[in-house]
Design an enzyme around this catalytic site. Structure first.
Site, PDB file in Angstrom:
ATOM      1  CE  LYS A 169      -1.472   1.558   4.174  1.00 16.06           C
ATOM      2  NZ  LYS A 169      -1.209   2.952   4.519  1.00 16.06           N
ATOM      3  CG  ASN A 170       2.394   2.698   3.530  1.00 13.53           C
ATOM      4  OD1 ASN A 170       1.216   3.009   3.303  1.00 13.53           O
ATOM      5  ND2 ASN A 170       2.844   2.484   4.751  1.00 13.53           N
ATOM      6  CB  CYS A 188      -3.156  11.187  12.307  1.00 16.46           C
ATOM      7  SG  CYS A 188      -3.058   9.470  11.925  1.00 16.46           S
ATOM      8  NE  ARG A 198       1.022  10.403  10.076  1.00 11.88           N
ATOM      9  CZ  ARG A 198       0.646   9.409   9.270  1.00 11.88           C
ATOM     10  NH1 ARG A 198      -0.543   8.860   9.419  1.00 11.88           N
ATOM     11  NH2 ARG A 198       1.450   8.973   8.327  1.00 11.88           N
ATOM     12  CG  ASP A 227       3.715   1.518   9.418  1.00 12.55           C
ATOM     13  OD1 ASP A 227       3.325   2.363  10.246  1.00 12.55           O
ATOM     14  OD2 ASP A 227       3.950   1.804   8.231  1.00 12.55           O
ATOM     15  NE  ARG A 239      -6.826   4.450   6.153  1.00 20.99           N
ATOM     16  CZ  ARG A 239      -6.062   5.361   6.734  1.00 20.99           C
ATOM     17  NH1 ARG A 239      -6.236   5.647   7.988  1.00 20.99           N
ATOM     18  NH2 ARG A 239      -5.127   5.981   6.056  1.00 20.99           N
TER      19      ARG A 239
HETATM   20  N1  EPU Z   1       7.400  14.404  10.402  1.00 22.42           N
HETATM   21  C1  EPU Z   1       7.667  15.722  10.681  1.00 22.42           C
HETATM   22  N2  EPU Z   1       7.441  16.637   9.694  1.00 22.42           N
HETATM   23  C2  EPU Z   1       6.994  16.294   8.456  1.00 22.42           C
HETATM   24  C3  EPU Z   1       6.737  14.929   8.177  1.00 22.42           C
HETATM   25  C4  EPU Z   1       6.953  14.011   9.179  1.00 22.42           C
HETATM   26  O1  EPU Z   1       8.069  16.072  11.792  1.00 22.42           O
HETATM   27  O2  EPU Z   1       6.824  17.170   7.608  1.00 22.42           O
HETATM   28  C5  EPU Z   1       7.617  13.407  11.456  1.00 22.42           C
HETATM   29  C6  EPU Z   1       6.373  12.574  11.766  1.00 22.42           C
HETATM   30  O3  EPU Z   1       5.507  13.252  12.658  1.00 22.42           O
HETATM   31  C7  EPU Z   1       6.981  11.321  12.344  1.00 22.42           C
HETATM   32  C8  EPU Z   1       8.255  11.157  11.520  1.00 22.42           C
HETATM   33  O4  EPU Z   1       8.532  12.452  10.964  1.00 22.42           O
HETATM   34  O5  EPU Z   1       7.327  11.537  13.687  1.00 22.42           O
HETATM   35  C9  EPU Z   1       8.172  10.143  10.402  1.00 22.42           C
HETATM   36  O6  EPU Z   1       6.988  10.351   9.643  1.00 22.42           O
HETATM   37  P1  EPU Z   1       6.949  10.139   8.076  1.00 22.42           P
HETATM   38  O7  EPU Z   1       6.835  11.460   7.414  1.00 22.42           O
HETATM   39  O8  EPU Z   1       8.074   9.261   7.650  1.00 22.42           O
HETATM   40  O9  EPU Z   1       5.565   9.398   7.910  1.00 22.42           O
HETATM   41  P2  EPU Z   1       4.678   9.459   6.607  1.00 22.42           P
HETATM   42  O10 EPU Z   1       5.581   9.563   5.455  1.00 22.42           O
HETATM   43  O11 EPU Z   1       3.619  10.457   6.763  1.00 22.42           O
HETATM   44  C10 EPU Z   1       4.671   6.888   6.094  1.00 22.42           C
HETATM   45  C11 EPU Z   1       3.659   5.772   6.079  1.00 22.42           C
HETATM   46  C12 EPU Z   1       3.205   5.465   7.496  1.00 22.42           C
HETATM   47  C13 EPU Z   1       4.438   5.073   8.321  1.00 22.42           C
HETATM   48  C14 EPU Z   1       5.480   6.205   8.266  1.00 22.42           C
HETATM   49  C15 EPU Z   1       6.769   5.866   8.977  1.00 22.42           C
HETATM   50  C16 EPU Z   1       2.573   6.045   3.942  1.00 22.42           C
HETATM   51  C17 EPU Z   1       1.344   6.312   3.187  1.00 22.42           C
HETATM   52  N3  EPU Z   1       2.520   6.160   5.266  1.00 22.42           N
HETATM   53  O12 EPU Z   1       4.001   8.023   6.649  1.00 22.42           O
HETATM   54  O13 EPU Z   1       2.334   4.338   7.390  1.00 22.42           O
HETATM   55  O14 EPU Z   1       4.070   4.837   9.651  1.00 22.42           O
HETATM   56  O15 EPU Z   1       5.796   6.512   6.896  1.00 22.42           O
HETATM   57  O16 EPU Z   1       7.350   4.737   8.422  1.00 22.42           O
HETATM   58  O17 EPU Z   1       3.586   5.688   3.366  1.00 22.42           O
HETATM   59  C18 EPU Z   1       0.609   2.887   8.007  1.00 22.42           C
HETATM   60  O18 EPU Z   1       0.769   2.317   6.922  1.00 22.42           O
HETATM   61  O19 EPU Z   1      -0.101   2.415   8.935  1.00 22.42           O
HETATM   62  C19 EPU Z   1       1.279   4.178   8.240  1.00 22.42           C
HETATM   63  C20 EPU Z   1       0.913   5.028   9.189  1.00 22.42           C
END
Ligand code: EPU
Length: 421
Positions: A22-23, A116, A121, A308, A400
């Site tokens: 999915k991701n 969230c 986030r 995850d 999801r």
């Molecule tokens: N963060 C910031 N600023 C930003 C973006 C992120 O501080 O602008 C922080 C977040 O709050 C968190 C950390 O950086 O503490 C890592 O977050 P990341 O941005 O890597 O998460 P994401 O890209 O929004 C993806 C996956 C998540 C998974 C995370 C971490 C997708 C669609 N989602 O989210 O998947 O937990 O990476 O590996 O790819 C799930 O599938 O259940 C899920 C939540």
């Protein structure tokens, strides 16, 4: 709304297929907007999040279809530039259309993704990276309003308090593919899903070096093309089934699972006493009756232990005698599953961003409430290991991100089914 009903206690034996990730699929779907040519993406399971992403692309002016796990997308030459609140608020990955839209149109208005259940986030890294490429950003009426006359390559450091960001790396990298000049992304995320997106972009004609490392070099090109791509297997789905087998016992072969994407999980499972056999594109998990050992885990960006799989690992630790500690360093508040696992007889308490788990011998079945996608999976595997009947409510979270989870589990011997509430 549906609920999942489980009669626990049946060991798992057999084989099952892991679906596409999915991701990986979600940002790749966003990346198709970087061209007006058709792209074909294979191995995309029909999950709720995928349907939401495709609906957003349709709203933006793309022709989309999704049949037999193959997605076809033909973006219009005259894409719309507004990604509305109703769509972006349901799923954070949809914020990833910002990079491609600004790169193609020089203008984009994308709703802020909002809060969230797994904790705050923010999107500051997405915006910082885009601003450093020359994008002007305003936040107005709950929308990110972005304009740029021409994107220009730059040196960008993409690290926050919790390390690298998966989707910010994707968003900024997508925009940089069509920028003038060279972009360096330092502290880039190197999750297998980011690598998959990078490979997709390279197939489209993007010039990217450093694939899979923390330093990406992107040399902008004028135009990208439609391509055909197969999404990698879902390491989190594979990890969930590995943990289910470890918790319940049995012998399961996971087909289409890449062991190299679950290195740290495999290492931890071996340490606690589970037998893992790695094959080229599959993994066998064997758990005999021998007692498992407790373990300490800290979640981290890849190749660290994935956040995850934290909830599912915690479920396993609840029935592993001794004290285990799980520290969450990616989403320090991602612990909604603790109270539900405790309702099933687990003994877990929270100390800051660490969960201390005092393993018991057995869980007892109970009605429980799913709060997010991975918490739902943890409750399902806890229910499979528990005595008697469990009911997991609000399973739309599960839909999801897990394709036919109850059918796959039934195929390997679990007594689990879905009912209308
Ligand atoms: N963060 C910031 N600023 C930003 C973006 C992120 O501080 O602008 C922080 C977040 O709050 C968190 C950390 O950086 O503490 C890592 O977050 P990341 O941005 O890597 O998460 P994401 O890209 O929004 C993806 C996956 C998540 C998974 C995370 C971490 C997708 C669609 N989602 O989210 O998947 O937990 O990476 O590996 O790819 C799930 O599938 O259940 C899920 C939540």
């Amino acid at each position: 709304m549906d609920k999942i009903v489980i009669e626990g206690g049946k060991k798992l034996y057999g084989e099952l297929n892991i679906s596409g990730a999915k991701n990986s699929a979600l940002p790749i779907i966003a990346a198709t907007l970087l061209t007006d040519e058709e792209s074909i993406i294979e191995n995309v399971p029909p999950l709720r999040d995928v349907a939401s992403m495709l609906k957003l692309l349709k709203t933006l002016g793309a022709r989309v279809s999704h049949e037999k796990e193959i997605v076809r997308i033909k973006p219009s030459r005259n894409l719309k530039y507004i990604a509305p609140y109703k769509m972006v608020s349901t799923m954070r990955a949809s914020f990833c259309v910002l990079g491609p839209l600004i790169a193609r149109l020089g203008k984009a208005e994308v709703s802020l993704p909002g809060g969230c259940i797994i904790g705050p986030r923010p999107i500051d890294l997405h915006l910082k990276g885009l601003q450093e490429l020359g994008v002007k950003v305003k936040i107005e009426g709950g929308y990110v309003k972005a304009t740029a006359s021409r994107l220009r390559g730059n040196d960008i450091f993409l690290g926050g308090a919790f390390g690298s960001s998966v989707l910010a790396t994707g968003n900024v990298m997508m925009a940089a593919t069509l920028a003038k000049g060279t972009t360096y992304i330092e502290n880039a995320a190197c999750e297998p899903e980011v690598v998959d997106l990078t490979r997709f972009l390279i197939k489209m004609g993007a010039r990217i070096e450093g694939v899979g490392t923390h330093l990406l070099k992107i040399t902008g090109v004028k135009k990208l093309h439609g391509v055909r791509h197969r999404v990698i297997p879902d390491r989190i789905e594979a990890g969930t089934f590995m943990l289910a087998t470890a918790m319940i016992g049995g012998n399961v072969l996971l087909r289409d699972a890449l062991p190299e994407h679950n290195g740290v999980l495999i290492d931890k499972l071996k340490t606690i006493g589970v037998t893992i056999r790695k094959h080229k594109n599959s993994v066998t998990v064997v758990k005999k009756t021998r007692k498992l050992l407790p373990v300490n885990i800290t979640t981290m960006p890849y190749p660290g232990f994935p956040t995850d799989l934290q909830a599912q690992m915690m479920a396993l630790m609840t029935v592993t005698p001794g004290i285990s500690v799980i520290t969450e360093k990616v989403y320090p508040e991602r612990f909604m599953h603790i109270s539900e696992l405790n309702r099933m007889g687990a003994n877990i308490f929270l100390e800051g961003s660490s969960a201390i788990i005092n393993g018991t011998k057995k869980l007892s079945g109970a009605p429980v409430m799913a709060s997010d996608l991975r918490a739902s999976a943890a409750l399902v595997i806890a229910g499979l290991a528990a005595e008697d009947r469990s009911e997991v409510h609000r399973v739309y979270h599960l839909d999801r991100g897990y394709y036919k989870i109850e059918e796959k589990l039934r195929d390997i011997g679990a007594n689990i089914w879905r009912e209308k509430e």
